[in-house]
Design an enzyme around this catalytic site. Structure first.
Site, PDB file in Angstrom:
ATOM      1  N   LYS A 257       0.701  -1.160   0.149  1.00  0.00           N
ATOM      2  CA  LYS A 257       0.109   0.113  -0.079  1.00  0.00           C
ATOM      3  C   LYS A 257       0.911   1.045   0.084  1.00  0.00           C
ATOM      4  O   LYS A 257       2.006   1.313   0.831  1.00  0.00           O
ATOM      5  CB  LYS A 257      -1.029   0.137   1.261  1.00  0.00           C
ATOM      6  CG  LYS A 257      -2.044  -0.814   1.310  1.00  0.00           C
ATOM      7  CD  LYS A 257      -2.880  -0.696   2.419  1.00  0.00           C
ATOM      8  CE  LYS A 257      -4.041  -1.636   2.503  1.00  0.00           C
ATOM      9  NZ  LYS A 257      -5.024  -1.748   1.539  1.00  0.00           N
ATOM     10  N   ARG A 331     -10.316 -11.250   1.170  1.00  0.00           N
ATOM     11  CA  ARG A 331     -11.261 -12.295   1.046  1.00  0.00           C
ATOM     12  C   ARG A 331     -10.775 -13.737   0.703  1.00  0.00           C
ATOM     13  O   ARG A 331     -11.162 -14.755   0.673  1.00  0.00           O
ATOM     14  CB  ARG A 331     -11.376 -11.943  -0.754  1.00  0.00           C
ATOM     15  CG  ARG A 331     -10.317 -11.727  -1.754  1.00  0.00           C
ATOM     16  CD  ARG A 331     -10.720 -10.990  -2.920  1.00  0.00           C
ATOM     17  NE  ARG A 331     -10.825  -9.628  -2.636  1.00  0.00           N
ATOM     18  CZ  ARG A 331     -11.201  -8.456  -3.569  1.00  0.00           C
ATOM     19  NH1 ARG A 331     -11.467  -8.964  -4.532  1.00  0.00           N
ATOM     20  NH2 ARG A 331     -11.006  -7.382  -3.194  1.00  0.00           N
TER      21      ARG A 331
HETATM   22  N1  BES Z   1      -8.348  -3.732   3.913  1.00  0.00           N
HETATM   23  C1  BES Z   1      -8.372  -3.292   2.644  1.00  0.00           C
HETATM   24  C2  BES Z   1      -9.704  -2.504   2.366  1.00  0.00           C
HETATM   25  C3  BES Z   1      -9.861  -1.443   3.049  1.00  0.00           C
HETATM   26  C4  BES Z   1      -9.667   0.014   2.571  1.00  0.00           C
HETATM   27  C5  BES Z   1     -10.357  -1.089   4.273  1.00  0.00           C
HETATM   28  C6  BES Z   1      -9.985   1.115   3.399  1.00  0.00           C
HETATM   29  C7  BES Z   1     -10.817  -0.036   5.068  1.00  0.00           C
HETATM   30  C8  BES Z   1     -10.426   1.119   4.502  1.00  0.00           C
HETATM   31  C9  BES Z   1      -8.323  -4.529   1.755  1.00  0.00           C
HETATM   32  O1  BES Z   1      -7.718  -5.719   2.051  1.00  0.00           O
HETATM   33  C10 BES Z   1      -7.873  -4.041   0.454  1.00  0.00           C
HETATM   34  O2  BES Z   1      -6.753  -3.529   0.425  1.00  0.00           O
HETATM   35  N2  BES Z   1      -8.707  -4.199  -0.767  1.00  0.00           N
HETATM   36  C11 BES Z   1      -8.173  -3.488  -2.034  1.00  0.00           C
HETATM   37  C12 BES Z   1      -8.683  -4.402  -3.012  1.00  0.00           C
HETATM   38  C13 BES Z   1      -7.813  -4.143  -4.335  1.00  0.00           C
HETATM   39  C14 BES Z   1      -6.464  -4.681  -4.430  1.00  0.00           C
HETATM   40  C15 BES Z   1      -8.599  -4.943  -5.334  1.00  0.00           C
HETATM   41  C16 BES Z   1      -8.738  -2.094  -2.222  1.00  0.00           C
HETATM   42  O3  BES Z   1      -9.780  -1.788  -1.606  1.00  0.00           O
HETATM   43  O4  BES Z   1      -8.076  -1.381  -2.791  1.00  0.00           O
HETATM   44 ZN    ZN Z   2      -5.430  -5.432   1.442  1.00  0.00          ZN
END
Ligand code: BES
Ligand code: ZN
Ligand code: ZN
EC number: 3.4.11.1
Length: 483
Positions: A257, A331
């Site tokens: 991230k 997921r």
């Molecule tokens: N934990 C995150 C989702 C999230 C984002 C929760 C902001 C709370 C606040 C999740 O694991 C994630 O990173 N999802 C990605 C998915 C993408 C790579 C398809 C996302 O939402 O960007």
């Molecule tokens: Zn994630």
């Protein structure tokens, strides 16, 4: 906070301060003793406006109309305002029409508004306020019987204890809330509430061939835990399994991230912590069901042994998953935990997860997404959520979005081929791990928005809100009533 009721009229009750709600600019109510001062200080009775009169030690708090939502929020905010004064108690009347919903909401507001996260502050905020005295007389002159009041207070207290437990666990920083520590917290809840508790480590995950969960956990020095709590009522009317995403930290893994997006990812355990808290309240409320709470607790980290984009994983049900982004890790953990949950043969399965940023983009920070194959089940859930004071929206599956998670090399891909509809494609990915016979009995709640908000809102302080706890408890109560 101690909440006590009194059958005496408000003016006869002794307390150090008073809280009076001013509803719909009605200044002539008998409880409002200072209305002649309102004009001179510009108190017009606009929604959210407050006025403290030092002489009478009264806080006036204005509402546009009396609804459960408005009085819940106002009670939380009024309580926070009163905590800034040196009073140890205040009194308040009951504001309610025919039903007692507004009384429930006021009590909820006080109990939920009282929480703040100060565990890591050397200087704790000093509030003397420890007691709220509620007159059983309503603002319309009706008398509420003390038995009804005590029933409401007991129920709201159990719910608030659960919400505040979830908040505390979610707020706890990642080094102090590792998978092992979260498992210990679950064990403590289980011991104090006579719940069954199984804590499984990676040997179990290997034995159960939970290859997706294991892959996510691989690069962390903090080893994963599968937490399984059970509440068994003597005469269960039905069996429900809850599954929570318990990412004690989500760095994104090798699909790292960006710095600004990583901050707050301690809250990626929000679903799992909500599940632990719900099990505690289910026991306290004596819900007549067999309730299983399953939490997949792990960290998503980087390192030489991290799982990679291009890997193909095999989940517990034998399905293969092409990894194209290691940040879509929740997921993967849920996939294995959902398969595990189905083996318990429950009547319903509900998962709670801070699953997608897309959900926050689409619905805003305050609303959870509700996904599933049964329109009717989603609808029933959303009704309960609204009653509980949580915001939700139905996010519909469709066959076009389902195509976007097809993989050329495996049975399914962990991310969609486009960035549109990200919450729904994430839900459709989970659906790949739900057996045909369970499709209509499963709900997925994406709490990514409300689980952690970096400002005060509604009854919530800055940080964790305990999202999911209230709405799922309300739904479980409803299910037991219907069965
Ligand atoms: N934990 C995150 C989702 C999230 C984002 C929760 C902001 C709370 C606040 C999740 O694991 C994630 O990173 N999802 C990605 C998915 C993408 C790579 C398809 C996302 O939402 O960007
Ligand atoms: Zn994630
Ligand atoms: Zn995540």
């Amino acid at each position: 906070m101690e909440i006590l009721c009194h059958s005496a009229p408000l003016h006869e009750i002794k307390a150090e301060a008073s809280l009076i709600f001013v509803i719909n600019k009605e200044f002539s109510h008998e409880w409002i003793a200072d209305s002649e001062l309102f004009g001179s200080v510009g108190f017009e009775g606009k929604e959210g406006q407050t006025l403290f009169i030092p002489q009478s030690k009264t806080l006036y708090y204005a509402l546009d109309s009396l609804t459960p939502d408005s009085i819940r929020e106002s009670s939380a905010k009024a309580l926070r305002a009163l905590k800034k004064y040196p009073f140890s108690s205040f009194k308040v009347g009951i504001y309610t029409q025919e039903s007692l919903e507004c009384l429930e909401a006021m009590v909820a507001g006080f109990l939920l508004g009282d929480y703040s996260f100060e565990t890591y502050k050397s200087q704790k905020s000093e509030s003397k306020l420890t007691q709220i005295l509620i007159s059983l007389q309503t603002h319309l002159g009706r008398q509420i019987d003390s038995k009804s009041f005590e029933t409401i207070l007991a129920r709201q207290s159990a719910i608030a204890r659960a919400v505040n437990l979830a908040r505390e666990l979610v707020n706890t920083p990642p080094e102090d809330a590792t998978p092992q520590k979260i498992a210990q917290a679950a064990q403590k809840v289980a011991q104090e509430h006579q719940l069954e508790c199984r804590i499984e480590d990676e040997k179990f995950l290997e034995k159960e061939q939970m290859g997706a969960f294991l892959a996510v956990s691989r690069a962390s020095i903090h080893r994963p835990r599968l937490i399984h709590l059970t509440h068994q009522s003597p005469k269960p009317k039905l069996k429900v399994a809850l599954v929570g995403k318990g990412l004690t930290y989500d760095s994104g893994g090798l699909s790292l991230k960006p710095a600004d997006f990583m901050v707050t990812m301690k809250a990626d355990k929000g679903g799992g912590c909500a599940v632990i808290a719900i099990l505690q309240a289910a026991k306290e409320l004596g819900l007549e069901l067999e309730l299983h709470g399953i939490v997949g607790a792990t960290e998503n980290m980087i390192g030489g042994n991290a799982y990679k984009p291009d890997d193909v994983l095999r989940a517990k049900n034998g399905k293969t998953i092409e990894i194209r982004n290691t940040d879509a890790e929740g997921r993967l953990v849920l996939a294995d935990c959902l398969v595990y949950a189905q083996e318990l043969k429950p009547d319903y399965i509900i998962d709670l997860a801070t699953l997608t940023g897309a959900c926050v983009v689409g619905l805003g920070e305050y609303t959870s997404g509700v996904l599933g194959h049964s329109q009717e089940l989603k609808h029933r859930f959303i009704e309960c959520a609204t009653q509980s004071g949580e915001l939700t929206a139905d996010l519909p599956f469709n066959r076009h979005l389902k195509k976007l998670i097809e993989s050329k090399v495996a049975d399914v891909c962990n991310v969609s081929s486009t960035r549109y509809g990200g919450s729904i494609t994430a839900g459709l990915f989970l659906s790949e791990f739900i057996e045909e016979s369970y499709k209509e009995k499963w709900l997925h709640l994406d709490i990514a928005g409300p689980a952690y908000v970096e400002k005060e809102w509604d009854v919530n302080p800055h940080g964790a809100s305990g999202a999911g706890v209230r709405m799922v408890l309300q739904f479980l109560e409803q299910l037991t009533k219907e069965s």
